[in-house]
Motif scaffolding. Structure first.
Motif, PDB file in Angstrom:
ATOM      1  N   ALA A   7       0.837  -1.204   0.000  1.00  0.00           N
ATOM      2  CA  ALA A   7       0.000   0.000   0.000  1.00  0.00           C
ATOM      3  C   ALA A   7       0.872   1.254   0.000  1.00  0.00           C
ATOM      4  CB  ALA A   7      -0.919   0.006   1.211  1.00  0.00           C
ATOM      5  N   GLN A   8       0.378   2.270  -0.677  1.00  0.00           N
ATOM      6  CA  GLN A   8       1.062   3.556  -0.728  1.00  0.00           C
ATOM      7  C   GLN A   8       0.060   4.671  -0.436  1.00  0.00           C
ATOM      8  OE1 GLN A   8       2.610   3.386  -4.723  1.00  0.00           O
ATOM      9  NE2 GLN A   8       4.587   2.615  -3.996  1.00  0.00           N
ATOM     10  N   PRO A   9      -0.354   4.779   0.835  1.00  0.00           N
ATOM     11  CA  PRO A   9      -1.322   5.838   1.151  1.00  0.00           C
ATOM     12  C   PRO A   9      -0.671   7.211   0.984  1.00  0.00           C
ATOM     13  CG  PRO A   9      -0.501   4.812   3.156  1.00  0.00           C
ATOM     14  CD  PRO A   9       0.050   4.026   2.011  1.00  0.00           C
ATOM     15  N   PRO A  10      -1.479   8.232   0.809  1.00  0.00           N
ATOM     16  CA  PRO A  10      -0.909   9.580   0.721  1.00  0.00           C
ATOM     17  C   PRO A  10      -0.203   9.929   2.028  1.00  0.00           C
ATOM     18  CG  PRO A  10      -3.312   9.641   0.701  1.00  0.00           C
ATOM     19  CD  PRO A  10      -2.919   8.219   0.725  1.00  0.00           C
ATOM     20  N   GLU A  11       0.652  10.930   1.957  1.00  0.00           N
ATOM     21  CA  GLU A  11       1.334  11.427   3.152  1.00  0.00           C
ATOM     22  C   GLU A  11       0.827  12.822   3.459  1.00  0.00           C
ATOM     23  OE1 GLU A  11       5.625  11.278   2.966  1.00  0.00           O
ATOM     24  OE2 GLU A  11       5.529   9.466   1.741  1.00  0.00           O
ATOM     25  N   PHE A  12       0.739  13.123   4.752  1.00  0.00           N
ATOM     26  CA  PHE A  12       0.405  14.469   5.204  1.00  0.00           C
ATOM     27  C   PHE A  12       1.607  15.006   5.963  1.00  0.00           C
ATOM     28  CE2 PHE A  12      -4.157  12.716   5.898  1.00  0.00           C
ATOM     29  CZ  PHE A  12      -4.411  12.752   4.549  1.00  0.00           C
ATOM     30  N   ASP A  13       2.179  16.095   5.483  1.00  0.00           N
ATOM     31  CA  ASP A  13       3.249  16.782   6.198  1.00  0.00           C
ATOM     32  C   ASP A  13       2.645  18.013   6.858  1.00  0.00           C
ATOM     33  OD1 ASP A  13       5.218  14.993   5.489  1.00  0.00           O
ATOM     34  OD2 ASP A  13       5.945  16.179   3.797  1.00  0.00           O
ATOM     35  N   PHE A  14       2.607  17.998   8.180  1.00  0.00           N
ATOM     36  CA  PHE A  14       1.963  19.079   8.917  1.00  0.00           C
ATOM     37  C   PHE A  14       2.907  20.273   9.032  1.00  0.00           C
ATOM     38  CE2 PHE A  14      -0.062  15.134  10.243  1.00  0.00           C
ATOM     39  CZ  PHE A  14      -1.360  15.425   9.870  1.00  0.00           C
ATOM     40  N   ILE A  15       2.384  21.448   8.664  1.00  0.00           N
ATOM     41  CA  ILE A  15       3.172  22.674   8.635  1.00  0.00           C
ATOM     42  C   ILE A  15       2.925  23.473   9.920  1.00  0.00           C
ATOM     43  CG2 ILE A  15       3.731  24.771   7.311  1.00  0.00           C
ATOM     44  CD1 ILE A  15       4.062  22.271   5.560  1.00  0.00           C
ATOM     45  N   THR A  16       1.669  23.832  10.160  1.00  0.00           N
ATOM     46  CA  THR A  16       1.303  24.589  11.369  1.00  0.00           C
ATOM     47  C   THR A  16      -0.071  24.146  11.852  1.00  0.00           C
ATOM     48  OG1 THR A  16       0.258  26.402  10.127  1.00  0.00           O
ATOM     49  CG2 THR A  16       2.595  26.668  10.683  1.00  0.00           C
ATOM     50  N   GLN A  17      -0.282  24.358  13.139  1.00  0.00           N
ATOM     51  CA  GLN A  17      -1.592  24.088  13.716  1.00  0.00           C
ATOM     52  C   GLN A  17      -1.777  24.932  14.961  1.00  0.00           C
ATOM     53  OE1 GLN A  17      -2.495  20.106  15.094  1.00  0.00           O
ATOM     54  NE2 GLN A  17      -4.478  20.760  15.849  1.00  0.00           N
ATOM     55  N   ASN A  18      -2.995  25.432  15.113  1.00  0.00           N
ATOM     56  CA  ASN A  18      -3.435  26.017  16.373  1.00  0.00           C
ATOM     57  C   ASN A  18      -4.901  25.650  16.533  1.00  0.00           C
ATOM     58  OD1 ASN A  18      -5.015  27.971  14.930  1.00  0.00           O
ATOM     59  ND2 ASN A  18      -3.210  29.290  14.750  1.00  0.00           N
ATOM     60  N   GLU A  19      -5.591  26.242  17.479  1.00  0.00           N
ATOM     61  CA  GLU A  19      -6.988  25.867  17.744  1.00  0.00           C
ATOM     62  C   GLU A  19      -7.897  26.028  16.528  1.00  0.00           C
ATOM     63  OE1 GLU A  19      -8.776  25.171  20.825  1.00  0.00           O
ATOM     64  OE2 GLU A  19      -6.866  24.692  21.777  1.00  0.00           O
ATOM     65  N   ALA A  20      -7.620  27.028  15.695  1.00  0.00           N
ATOM     66  CA  ALA A  20      -8.536  27.353  14.602  1.00  0.00           C
ATOM     67  C   ALA A  20      -7.997  27.035  13.211  1.00  0.00           C
ATOM     68  CB  ALA A  20      -8.920  28.829  14.674  1.00  0.00           C
ATOM     69  N   ASN A  21      -6.708  26.730  13.088  1.00  0.00           N
ATOM     70  CA  ASN A  21      -6.115  26.518  11.768  1.00  0.00           C
ATOM     71  C   ASN A  21      -5.241  25.277  11.746  1.00  0.00           C
ATOM     72  OD1 ASN A  21      -6.321  29.669  12.153  1.00  0.00           O
ATOM     73  ND2 ASN A  21      -6.448  29.256   9.968  1.00  0.00           N
ATOM     74  N   LEU A  22      -5.233  24.626  10.591  1.00  0.00           N
ATOM     75  CA  LEU A  22      -4.328  23.509  10.342  1.00  0.00           C
ATOM     76  C   LEU A  22      -3.843  23.657   8.899  1.00  0.00           C
ATOM     77  CD1 LEU A  22      -3.031  20.739  11.081  1.00  0.00           C
ATOM     78  CD2 LEU A  22      -5.112  19.666  10.193  1.00  0.00           C
ATOM     79  N   VAL A  23      -2.529  23.630   8.732  1.00  0.00           N
ATOM     80  CA  VAL A  23      -1.940  23.704   7.397  1.00  0.00           C
ATOM     81  C   VAL A  23      -1.080  22.460   7.226  1.00  0.00           C
ATOM     82  CG1 VAL A  23      -0.452  25.006   5.820  1.00  0.00           C
ATOM     83  CG2 VAL A  23      -1.921  26.227   7.456  1.00  0.00           C
ATOM     84  N   PHE A  24      -1.329  21.743   6.125  1.00  0.00           N
ATOM     85  CA  PHE A  24      -0.528  20.558   5.839  1.00  0.00           C
ATOM     86  C   PHE A  24      -0.412  20.369   4.338  1.00  0.00           C
ATOM     87  CE2 PHE A  24      -4.842  18.923   5.932  1.00  0.00           C
ATOM     88  CZ  PHE A  24      -4.884  17.953   4.938  1.00  0.00           C
ATOM     89  N   ASP A  25       0.632  19.646   3.953  1.00  0.00           N
ATOM     90  CA  ASP A  25       0.817  19.287   2.552  1.00  0.00           C
ATOM     91  C   ASP A  25       0.351  17.851   2.351  1.00  0.00           C
ATOM     92  OD1 ASP A  25       1.862  21.722   1.834  1.00  0.00           O
ATOM     93  OD2 ASP A  25       3.955  21.074   1.896  1.00  0.00           O
TER      94      ASP A  25
END
Length: 181
Positions: free
Chosen positions: A114-132
């Protein structure tokens, strides 16, 4: 790509558009439509099915991927063992991180090919999440639909911005923001 994605897609097409249109799409795709949920299949076959469904329905392929992601969220969730379930996540952001840090790891253990997608997390706080989102399959709109399905499950309103980071769409930055209700 695991067969459960194919079987879920075929069921969705039949439910939303009917068996006759599903048969037409399979024929256009030169696809017999025989998949098992645990088998592994070439993701290009799914892409071909989506493109041909788009031709038949005049619905944009990205919109079809998004609807597919939304509809498949609960079925995929039900297919994971209880210890890996949503019980460990109390909101959409936690669940997305749980998918990358636990579920994708377990999938690779169960299915070494299996080759599931990857999530690279950039930033997170209570209201925001940024990931690739990183995937050679370039199906970020399925990911978008899954996020929307998860947010609906959690009764959250989340705005999502997507920004391709590569020309081929294999890396897409997701910027998620929880909207106040």
């Amino acid at each position: 790509m695991k067969g459960i994605i194919f079987t879920e897609f075929l069921e969705l097409v039949e439910d939303k558009f009917g068996l006759e249109l599903l048969d037409e799409v399979l024929e256009m795709s030169d696809d017999e439509g025989v998949y098992t949920s645990v088998g592994s299949y070439d993701h290009h076959d799914l892409v071909k099915l989506i493109i041909n469904l788009s031709k038949k329905t005049k619905v944009d392929p990205e919109a079809l991927q998004r609807v597919f992601g939304q509809s498949v969220f609960k079925n995929l969730l039900a297919s994971v063992p209880n210890k890996a379930s949503l019980n460990h996540s109390y909101n959409t952001f936690q669940f997305i991180q749980h998918v990358e840090r636990y579920i994708h790891v377990e999938v690779k253990k169960l299915y070494p090919d299996a080759q599931p997608p990857e999530f690279d997390f950039i930033t997170q706080n209570e209201a925001n999440l940024v990931f690739d989102y990183k995937s050679a399959r370039c199906m970020s709109h399925v990911c978008l639909g899954l996020i929307e399905g998860c947010a609906e499950y959690h009764n959250e309103t989340i705005s999502v911005e997507m920004a391709p980071q590569t020309a081929d769409g294999s890396v897409v930055r997701f910027n998620l923001k929880i909207e106040q209700q």
